[in-house]
Design a protein around this motif. Sequence first.
Motif, PDB file in Angstrom:
ATOM      1  N   UNK A   1       0.804  -1.216   0.000  1.00  0.00           N
ATOM      2  CA  UNK A   1       0.000   0.000   0.000  1.00  0.00           C
ATOM      3  C   UNK A   1       0.843   1.275   0.000  1.00  0.00           C
ATOM      4  N   UNK A   2       2.150   1.157  -0.247  1.00  0.00           N
ATOM      5  CA  UNK A   2       3.015   2.335  -0.311  1.00  0.00           C
ATOM      6  C   UNK A   2       3.136   2.891  -1.719  1.00  0.00           C
ATOM      7  N   UNK A   3       2.825   2.068  -2.736  1.00  0.00           N
ATOM      8  CA  UNK A   3       2.978   2.504  -4.111  1.00  0.00           C
ATOM      9  C   UNK A   3       2.681   1.359  -5.063  1.00  0.00           C
ATOM     10  N   UNK A   4       2.995   1.535  -6.364  1.00  0.00           N
ATOM     11  CA  UNK A   4       2.729   0.485  -7.354  1.00  0.00           C
ATOM     12  C   UNK A   4       3.382  -0.835  -6.990  1.00  0.00           C
ATOM     13  N   UNK A   5       2.708  -1.931  -7.288  1.00  0.00           N
ATOM     14  CA  UNK A   5       3.185  -3.260  -6.932  1.00  0.00           C
ATOM     15  C   UNK A   5       4.183  -3.790  -7.959  1.00  0.00           C
ATOM     16  N   UNK A   6       4.923  -4.827  -7.562  1.00  0.00           N
ATOM     17  CA  UNK A   6       5.841  -5.513  -8.466  1.00  0.00           C
ATOM     18  C   UNK A   6       5.047  -6.096  -9.635  1.00  0.00           C
TER      19      UNK A   6
ATOM     20  N   UNK B   1      12.246 -10.535  -9.727  1.00  0.00           N
ATOM     21  CA  UNK B   1      13.285 -10.423 -10.749  1.00  0.00           C
ATOM     22  C   UNK B   1      12.926  -9.365 -11.782  1.00  0.00           C
ATOM     23  N   UNK B   2      11.659  -9.317 -12.169  1.00  0.00           N
ATOM     24  CA  UNK B   2      11.228  -8.324 -13.142  1.00  0.00           C
ATOM     25  C   UNK B   2      11.364  -6.904 -12.621  1.00  0.00           C
ATOM     26  N   UNK B   3      11.037  -6.691 -11.346  1.00  0.00           N
ATOM     27  CA  UNK B   3      11.192  -5.370 -10.747  1.00  0.00           C
ATOM     28  C   UNK B   3      12.652  -4.952 -10.734  1.00  0.00           C
ATOM     29  N   UNK B   4      13.541  -5.876 -10.351  1.00  0.00           N
ATOM     30  CA  UNK B   4      14.966  -5.567 -10.311  1.00  0.00           C
ATOM     31  C   UNK B   4      15.471  -5.191 -11.697  1.00  0.00           C
ATOM     32  N   UNK B   5      15.085  -5.981 -12.686  1.00  0.00           N
ATOM     33  CA  UNK B   5      15.541  -5.718 -14.054  1.00  0.00           C
ATOM     34  C   UNK B   5      15.040  -4.363 -14.543  1.00  0.00           C
ATOM     35  N   UNK B   6      13.776  -4.035 -14.261  1.00  0.00           N
ATOM     36  CA  UNK B   6      13.204  -2.760 -14.697  1.00  0.00           C
ATOM     37  C   UNK B   6      13.854  -1.573 -13.995  1.00  0.00           C
ATOM     38  N   UNK B   7      14.305  -1.775 -12.758  1.00  0.00           N
ATOM     39  CA  UNK B   7      14.920  -0.691 -11.995  1.00  0.00           C
ATOM     40  C   UNK B   7      16.401  -0.531 -12.301  1.00  0.00           C
ATOM     41  N   UNK B   8      16.990  -1.513 -12.968  1.00  0.00           N
ATOM     42  CA  UNK B   8      18.418  -1.454 -13.249  1.00  0.00           C
ATOM     43  C   UNK B   8      19.269  -2.075 -12.170  1.00  0.00           C
TER      44      UNK B   8
ATOM     45  N   UNK C   1      15.387 -17.635 -13.546  1.00  0.00           N
ATOM     46  CA  UNK C   1      16.448 -17.253 -14.492  1.00  0.00           C
ATOM     47  C   UNK C   1      15.838 -16.644 -15.755  1.00  0.00           C
ATOM     48  N   UNK C   2      14.727 -17.202 -16.206  1.00  0.00           N
ATOM     49  CA  UNK C   2      14.071 -16.668 -17.385  1.00  0.00           C
ATOM     50  C   UNK C   2      13.569 -15.244 -17.181  1.00  0.00           C
ATOM     51  N   UNK C   3      13.264 -14.894 -15.923  1.00  0.00           N
ATOM     52  CA  UNK C   3      12.789 -13.544 -15.604  1.00  0.00           C
ATOM     53  C   UNK C   3      13.928 -12.564 -15.369  1.00  0.00           C
ATOM     54  N   UNK C   4      15.178 -13.071 -15.372  1.00  0.00           N
ATOM     55  CA  UNK C   4      16.317 -12.161 -15.246  1.00  0.00           C
ATOM     56  C   UNK C   4      17.215 -12.373 -14.052  1.00  0.00           C
ATOM     57  N   UNK C   5      16.940 -13.387 -13.219  1.00  0.00           N
ATOM     58  CA  UNK C   5      17.811 -13.647 -12.069  1.00  0.00           C
ATOM     59  C   UNK C   5      19.176 -14.129 -12.562  1.00  0.00           C
ATOM     60  N   UNK C   6      20.259 -13.531 -12.064  1.00  0.00           N
ATOM     61  CA  UNK C   6      21.603 -13.911 -12.503  1.00  0.00           C
ATOM     62  C   UNK C   6      22.056 -15.212 -11.857  1.00  0.00           C
ATOM     63  N   UNK C   7      21.458 -15.571 -10.747  1.00  0.00           N
ATOM     64  CA  UNK C   7      21.699 -16.857 -10.106  1.00  0.00           C
ATOM     65  C   UNK C   7      20.515 -17.190  -9.232  1.00  0.00           C
ATOM     66  N   UNK C   8      20.348 -18.468  -8.915  1.00  0.00           N
ATOM     67  CA  UNK C   8      19.283 -18.917  -8.021  1.00  0.00           C
ATOM     68  C   UNK C   8      19.923 -19.767  -6.935  1.00  0.00           C
ATOM     69  N   UNK C   9      19.749 -19.373  -5.693  1.00  0.00           N
ATOM     70  CA  UNK C   9      20.345 -20.069  -4.559  1.00  0.00           C
ATOM     71  C   UNK C   9      19.429 -21.174  -4.066  1.00  0.00           C
ATOM     72  N   UNK C  10      19.986 -22.368  -3.898  1.00  0.00           N
ATOM     73  CA  UNK C  10      19.214 -23.488  -3.357  1.00  0.00           C
ATOM     74  C   UNK C  10      19.101 -23.421  -1.841  1.00  0.00           C
ATOM     75  N   UNK C  11      20.093 -22.803  -1.185  1.00  0.00           N
ATOM     76  CA  UNK C  11      20.127 -22.710   0.275  1.00  0.00           C
ATOM     77  C   UNK C  11      20.595 -21.314   0.682  1.00  0.00           C
ATOM     78  N   UNK C  12      20.370 -20.978   1.949  1.00  0.00           N
ATOM     79  CA  UNK C  12      20.849 -19.698   2.466  1.00  0.00           C
ATOM     80  C   UNK C  12      22.374 -19.661   2.442  1.00  0.00           C
TER      81      UNK C  12
END
Length: 232
Positions: free
Chosen positions: A84-89, A119-126, A143-154
Amino acid sequence: MNRPTPSPYPAFEAVVFDWEGTLTPARPGPDGTGAVAGIDTLLEDLHALGVPLAIATGKSRGGLESALSARGWRGLFAETRGADDGPSKPDPWMLRDICASLDVEPARVVMIGDTVFDAGMARAAGATAVGVAWGLRDASELRGAGAVMVADTVAMLAAWLWPRLPAASLGLEAGLAWRPVCVSGALSEGGEGVRFGWPRRAARVGAAAVDAPAFVVRHAGGVRAFLNRCAH
């Protein structure tokens, strides 16, 4: 100590997290206060290093504040943005507004989340997008949405993130607790030093945490910190 391998990414000056599915389980328990195993330690280590942390989530402002208080995380995050602070992802508004508040260029921010909208928000924001595999989406989608890596664990997330922080240039290793104590100028060679409390985890669930007395001094050209466990 071995120096980290140079990173192809710029040093990340801030780290932004999604909430549900990233910091907390995608399907939380009845009280909504559960956390992904190991996330507490990662957040504490990053905060202790002085890395600005933020949250960009689809939760309502009231729900987010309540959840932060329930987890005891309110003091860890410099900025938070909710639904509710602004436009959503995936609109980039939340991330860009966080960057503006922190005075950090989006190119030096990493957004960590479990959905294609993060991922889409990050890509759009730079910014740089990193996915986590313990949420709602699988690695290929992220990855298809732009994630440079995907972590399986913390642990995998921490190992990827740590060398890409300014702390890496100091040779600090991931998985250790670091915290600012004082400015360097406060310590003089042979001086009295500075006393501080080192937080210790509670001995049992529900028990209050008690700071251990500690001090830091400058001696023989170097800075050394000690837990004060001597009876004298």
